[in-house]
Design a protein around this motif. Structure first.
Motif, PDB file in Angstrom:
ATOM      1  N   ARG A 182      18.016 -23.270 -99.575  1.00 28.43           N
ATOM      2  CA  ARG A 182      17.952 -22.382 -99.267  1.00 28.43           C
ATOM      3  C   ARG A 182      16.370 -22.890 -98.311  1.00 28.43           C
ATOM      4  NH1 ARG A 182      17.230 -18.532-104.673  1.00 28.43           N
ATOM      5  NH2 ARG A 182      19.530 -18.242-104.678  1.00 28.43           N
ATOM      6  N   ALA A 183      15.797 -24.098 -99.263  1.00 26.68           N
ATOM      7  CA  ALA A 183      14.423 -24.159 -97.828  1.00 26.68           C
ATOM      8  C   ALA A 183      14.594 -24.541 -97.046  1.00 26.68           C
ATOM      9  CB  ALA A 183      14.495 -25.509 -98.474  1.00 26.68           C
ATOM     10  N   ALA A 184      15.935 -25.001 -96.561  1.00 27.82           N
ATOM     11  CA  ALA A 184      16.039 -24.918 -94.663  1.00 27.82           C
ATOM     12  C   ALA A 184      15.787 -23.427 -94.207  1.00 27.82           C
ATOM     13  CB  ALA A 184      17.742 -24.627 -94.265  1.00 27.82           C
ATOM     14  N   LYS A 185      16.602 -22.597 -94.951  1.00 24.88           N
ATOM     15  CA  LYS A 185      16.284 -20.745 -94.484  1.00 24.88           C
ATOM     16  C   LYS A 185      14.660 -20.658 -94.691  1.00 24.88           C
ATOM     17  CE  LYS A 185      17.436 -16.367 -94.913  1.00 24.88           C
ATOM     18  NZ  LYS A 185      18.173 -14.877 -95.026  1.00 24.88           N
ATOM     19  N   ARG A 186      14.228 -21.409 -95.708  1.00 21.77           N
ATOM     20  CA  ARG A 186      12.738 -20.759 -95.140  1.00 21.77           C
ATOM     21  C   ARG A 186      11.992 -21.160 -94.181  1.00 21.77           C
ATOM     22  NH1 ARG A 186      13.228 -21.672-100.718  1.00 21.77           N
ATOM     23  NH2 ARG A 186      12.527 -23.680-101.169  1.00 21.77           N
ATOM     24  N   LEU A 187      12.179 -22.632 -93.887  1.00 24.64           N
ATOM     25  CA  LEU A 187      11.761 -23.543 -92.608  1.00 24.64           C
ATOM     26  C   LEU A 187      12.057 -23.131 -91.128  1.00 24.64           C
ATOM     27  CD1 LEU A 187      11.508 -26.577 -94.378  1.00 24.64           C
ATOM     28  CD2 LEU A 187       9.808 -25.534 -93.760  1.00 24.64           C
ATOM     29  N   LEU A 188      12.922 -22.210 -91.037  1.00 22.40           N
ATOM     30  CA  LEU A 188      13.817 -22.146 -90.107  1.00 22.40           C
ATOM     31  C   LEU A 188      13.038 -20.665 -89.834  1.00 22.40           C
ATOM     32  CD1 LEU A 188      16.857 -23.429 -90.661  1.00 22.40           C
ATOM     33  CD2 LEU A 188      15.710 -24.127 -88.610  1.00 22.40           C
ATOM     34  N   ASN A 189      12.527 -20.257 -91.035  1.00 22.62           N
ATOM     35  CA  ASN A 189      12.585 -18.644 -90.728  1.00 22.62           C
ATOM     36  C   ASN A 189      10.834 -18.412 -89.909  1.00 22.62           C
ATOM     37  OD1 ASN A 189      14.729 -17.231 -91.247  1.00 22.62           O
ATOM     38  ND2 ASN A 189      14.231 -16.061 -93.311  1.00 22.62           N
ATOM     39  N   LEU A 190      10.051 -19.657 -90.281  1.00 20.66           N
ATOM     40  CA  LEU A 190       8.950 -19.954 -90.230  1.00 20.66           C
ATOM     41  C   LEU A 190       8.810 -20.034 -88.740  1.00 20.66           C
ATOM     42  CD1 LEU A 190       7.245 -21.746 -93.183  1.00 20.66           C
ATOM     43  CD2 LEU A 190       6.781 -19.475 -92.615  1.00 20.66           C
ATOM     44  N   ALA A 191      10.063 -20.410 -87.816  1.00 23.74           N
ATOM     45  CA  ALA A 191       9.311 -21.681 -86.489  1.00 23.74           C
ATOM     46  C   ALA A 191       9.430 -19.656 -86.209  1.00 23.74           C
ATOM     47  CB  ALA A 191      10.907 -22.223 -86.491  1.00 23.74           C
ATOM     48  N   GLY A 192       8.112 -20.537 -85.295  1.00 28.86           N
ATOM     49  CA  GLY A 192       7.985 -19.807 -84.134  1.00 28.86           C
ATOM     50  C   GLY A 192       7.200 -18.071 -84.720  1.00 28.86           C
ATOM     51  N   ARG A 193       6.324 -18.071 -86.048  1.00 27.27           N
ATOM     52  CA  ARG A 193       5.986 -17.769 -86.632  1.00 27.27           C
ATOM     53  C   ARG A 193       4.455 -18.138 -87.147  1.00 27.27           C
ATOM     54  NH1 ARG A 193      10.693 -14.012 -89.183  1.00 27.27           N
ATOM     55  NH2 ARG A 193      12.671 -14.195 -87.684  1.00 27.27           N
ATOM     56  N   THR A 194       4.460 -19.276 -86.872  1.00 29.38           N
ATOM     57  CA  THR A 194       3.219 -20.006 -87.696  1.00 29.38           C
ATOM     58  C   THR A 194       3.231 -20.996 -86.873  1.00 29.38           C
ATOM     59  OG1 THR A 194       2.399 -20.155 -89.753  1.00 29.38           O
ATOM     60  CG2 THR A 194       4.438 -21.456 -89.306  1.00 29.38           C
ATOM     61  N   ASP A 195       1.912 -21.455 -86.803  1.00 33.39           N
ATOM     62  CA  ASP A 195       1.261 -22.831 -85.865  1.00 33.39           C
ATOM     63  C   ASP A 195       1.678 -23.824 -86.623  1.00 33.39           C
ATOM     64  OD1 ASP A 195      -1.136 -24.180 -87.839  1.00 33.39           O
ATOM     65  OD2 ASP A 195      -1.183 -22.222 -87.765  1.00 33.39           O
ATOM     66  N   LEU A 196       2.372 -24.788 -86.030  1.00 37.24           N
ATOM     67  CA  LEU A 196       3.093 -26.028 -86.449  1.00 37.24           C
ATOM     68  C   LEU A 196       1.991 -26.710 -86.429  1.00 37.24           C
ATOM     69  CD1 LEU A 196       3.000 -27.357 -81.794  1.00 37.24           C
ATOM     70  CD2 LEU A 196       5.465 -26.550 -83.665  1.00 37.24           C
ATOM     71  N   ALA A 197       0.594 -27.002 -86.543  1.00 36.32           N
ATOM     72  CA  ALA A 197       0.282 -27.716 -87.779  1.00 36.32           C
ATOM     73  C   ALA A 197       1.019 -26.926 -89.379  1.00 36.32           C
ATOM     74  CB  ALA A 197      -1.110 -28.187 -88.051  1.00 36.32           C
ATOM     75  N   SER A 198       1.136 -25.660 -89.474  1.00 32.35           N
ATOM     76  CA  SER A 198       1.644 -24.909 -90.618  1.00 32.35           C
ATOM     77  C   SER A 198       2.849 -25.324 -91.213  1.00 32.35           C
ATOM     78  CB  SER A 198       1.396 -23.421 -90.580  1.00 32.35           C
ATOM     79  OG  SER A 198      -0.102 -23.404 -90.576  1.00 32.35           O
ATOM     80  N   GLY A 199       4.001 -24.616 -90.148  1.00 32.21           N
ATOM     81  CA  GLY A 199       5.228 -25.487 -89.752  1.00 32.21           C
ATOM     82  C   GLY A 199       5.581 -27.172 -90.528  1.00 32.21           C
ATOM     83  N   PHE A 200       4.765 -27.419 -89.939  1.00 30.96           N
ATOM     84  CA  PHE A 200       4.894 -28.663 -89.860  1.00 30.96           C
ATOM     85  C   PHE A 200       4.711 -29.723 -91.661  1.00 30.96           C
ATOM     86  CE2 PHE A 200       3.940 -30.911 -85.711  1.00 30.96           C
ATOM     87  CZ  PHE A 200       5.975 -30.283 -85.338  1.00 30.96           C
ATOM     88  N   ALA A 201       3.735 -28.832 -91.987  1.00 29.41           N
ATOM     89  CA  ALA A 201       3.494 -29.027 -93.615  1.00 29.41           C
ATOM     90  C   ALA A 201       3.883 -28.187 -94.232  1.00 29.41           C
ATOM     91  CB  ALA A 201       1.961 -28.476 -93.530  1.00 29.41           C
ATOM     92  N   ALA A 202       4.736 -27.441 -94.338  1.00 26.70           N
ATOM     93  CA  ALA A 202       5.897 -26.787 -94.954  1.00 26.70           C
ATOM     94  C   ALA A 202       6.943 -27.265 -95.049  1.00 26.70           C
ATOM     95  CB  ALA A 202       6.072 -25.403 -94.196  1.00 26.70           C
ATOM     96  N   GLU A 203       7.501 -28.581 -94.061  1.00 25.52           N
ATOM     97  CA  GLU A 203       8.044 -29.022 -93.986  1.00 25.52           C
ATOM     98  C   GLU A 203       8.039 -29.971 -94.738  1.00 25.52           C
ATOM     99  OE1 GLU A 203      10.755 -30.186 -89.742  1.00 25.52           O
ATOM    100  OE2 GLU A 203       8.706 -31.384 -90.060  1.00 25.52           O
ATOM    101  N   GLN A 204       6.813 -30.462 -94.760  1.00 20.99           N
ATOM    102  CA  GLN A 204       6.934 -32.207 -95.772  1.00 20.99           C
ATOM    103  C   GLN A 204       6.906 -31.683 -97.243  1.00 20.99           C
ATOM    104  OE1 GLN A 204       6.769 -35.231 -94.799  1.00 20.99           O
ATOM    105  NE2 GLN A 204       7.874 -34.505 -93.116  1.00 20.99           N
ATOM    106  N   GLU A 205       5.933 -30.575 -97.152  1.00 22.37           N
ATOM    107  CA  GLU A 205       6.144 -29.756 -99.031  1.00 22.37           C
ATOM    108  C   GLU A 205       7.803 -29.661 -99.106  1.00 22.37           C
ATOM    109  OE1 GLU A 205       4.410 -25.866-101.051  1.00 22.37           O
ATOM    110  OE2 GLU A 205       3.458 -26.236 -99.318  1.00 22.37           O
TER     111      GLU A 205
END
Length: 274
Positions: free
Chosen positions: A222-245
């Motif tokens: 589920r975490a992987a799906k959430r992160l992959l669905n963010l890719a390209g739809r948010t800025d990199l800083a937000s995506g990287f922060a979500a990954e670490q969370e």
């Protein structure tokens, strides 16, 4: 194996096979064409699966030889009088970005928190293709027929297709497919990124993949799906922060510990459900 009843008209059937939900559009005599009852069933089914206990993967397919041939003829006939039959569907309230009936019938599969695999054969046209775009993975027969077909009816893709299609095939190919309404084979669909891979029996392949996914930690999937669905739809800083969370929440959690332990002990893991 057990069944879930989601609509009185039987437009969509759901069978639970272990932790896999086998979801089928069930109007084969009409090539699973979309009418208000089908739209309603798709939305209600997807919404229910968002919180269905024990479901770790979903397979989406069509009964009979086709996945979905798009809107049924009654809908097109109603449009000649300026009517939109899909608007008559009775739906639960919406809290996501998709608001219109058709958008919700397609995008609800992207909102289901577990992986959704679409098994496509025969015709996957117009609205049917847009529903398939809501899945995470699309497995197709080599001779399947896929098309962004709306312009042939004087329409545009309005079930999230204009936004999701360019992510898969690129903006220029999305425009070409939309402007021409040409039909592509399953083999070409894979080449251009519209489908994931071909298989002579996409349903069997999708069920096998879903079973494999269901054997992984549900929290990690589920975490992987959430992160992959963010890719390209948010800025990199937000995506990287979500990954670490997400990784902080996983490390040392019961299911992550079980994944490591089972692998080291060379046994099948036994994960806690979400």
């Amino acid at each position: 194996m057990s069944d879930i009843t989601t609509d009185s008209a039987g437009r969509v059937t759901v069978t639970l096979i272990g932790a896999v939900a086998d979801v089928r559009l069930n109007r084969p005599e009409k090539r699973n064409a979309l009418d208000p009852a089908m739209f309603e069933a798709l939305v209600v089914t997807g919404e229910r699966l968002k919180s269905q206990p024990g479901v770790r993967a979903v397979v989406l397919s069509g009964a009979g030889p086709d996945f979905c041939a798009g809107l049924d003829f009654a809908s097109f006939q109603a449009m000649r009088a300026g009517m939109r039959l899909s608007a008559t569907a009775q739906l639960p309230s919406a809290d996501g970005p998709a608001k219109a009936t058709g958008q919700r019938a397609a995008y609800v599969w992207a909102e289901v928190p577990v992986p959704v695999i679409a098994a496509l054969r025969g015709n996957t046209l117009g609205g049917g293709l847009q529903i398939a775009l809501g899945a995470d993975i699309r497995i197709v027969t080599p001779d399947a027929r896929l098309s962004v077909f709306e312009v042939a009816w004087g329409l545009i893709p309005d079930m999230t297709g204009t936004q999701l299609l360019p992510e898969l095939v690129g903006r220029d190919v999305a425009k070409e497919l939309t402007y021409t309404a040409r039909i592509v084979s399953g083999e070409e669909a894979v080449r251009i990124g519209l489908a994931t891979r071909t298989d002579p029996d996409p349903l069997a392949a999708a069920l096998a993949m879903a079973k494999e996914i269901a054997g992984r930690s549900p929290h990690a999937i589920r975490a992987a799906k959430r992160l992959l669905n963010l890719a390209g739809r948010t800025d990199l800083a937000s995506g990287f922060a979500a990954e670490q969370e997400e990784i902080r929440a996983l490390i040392g959690s019961p299911n992550q510990v079980e994944a490591v332990t089972a692998r080291l002990e060379k046994r099948d893991p036994s994960f806690d459900e979400i």
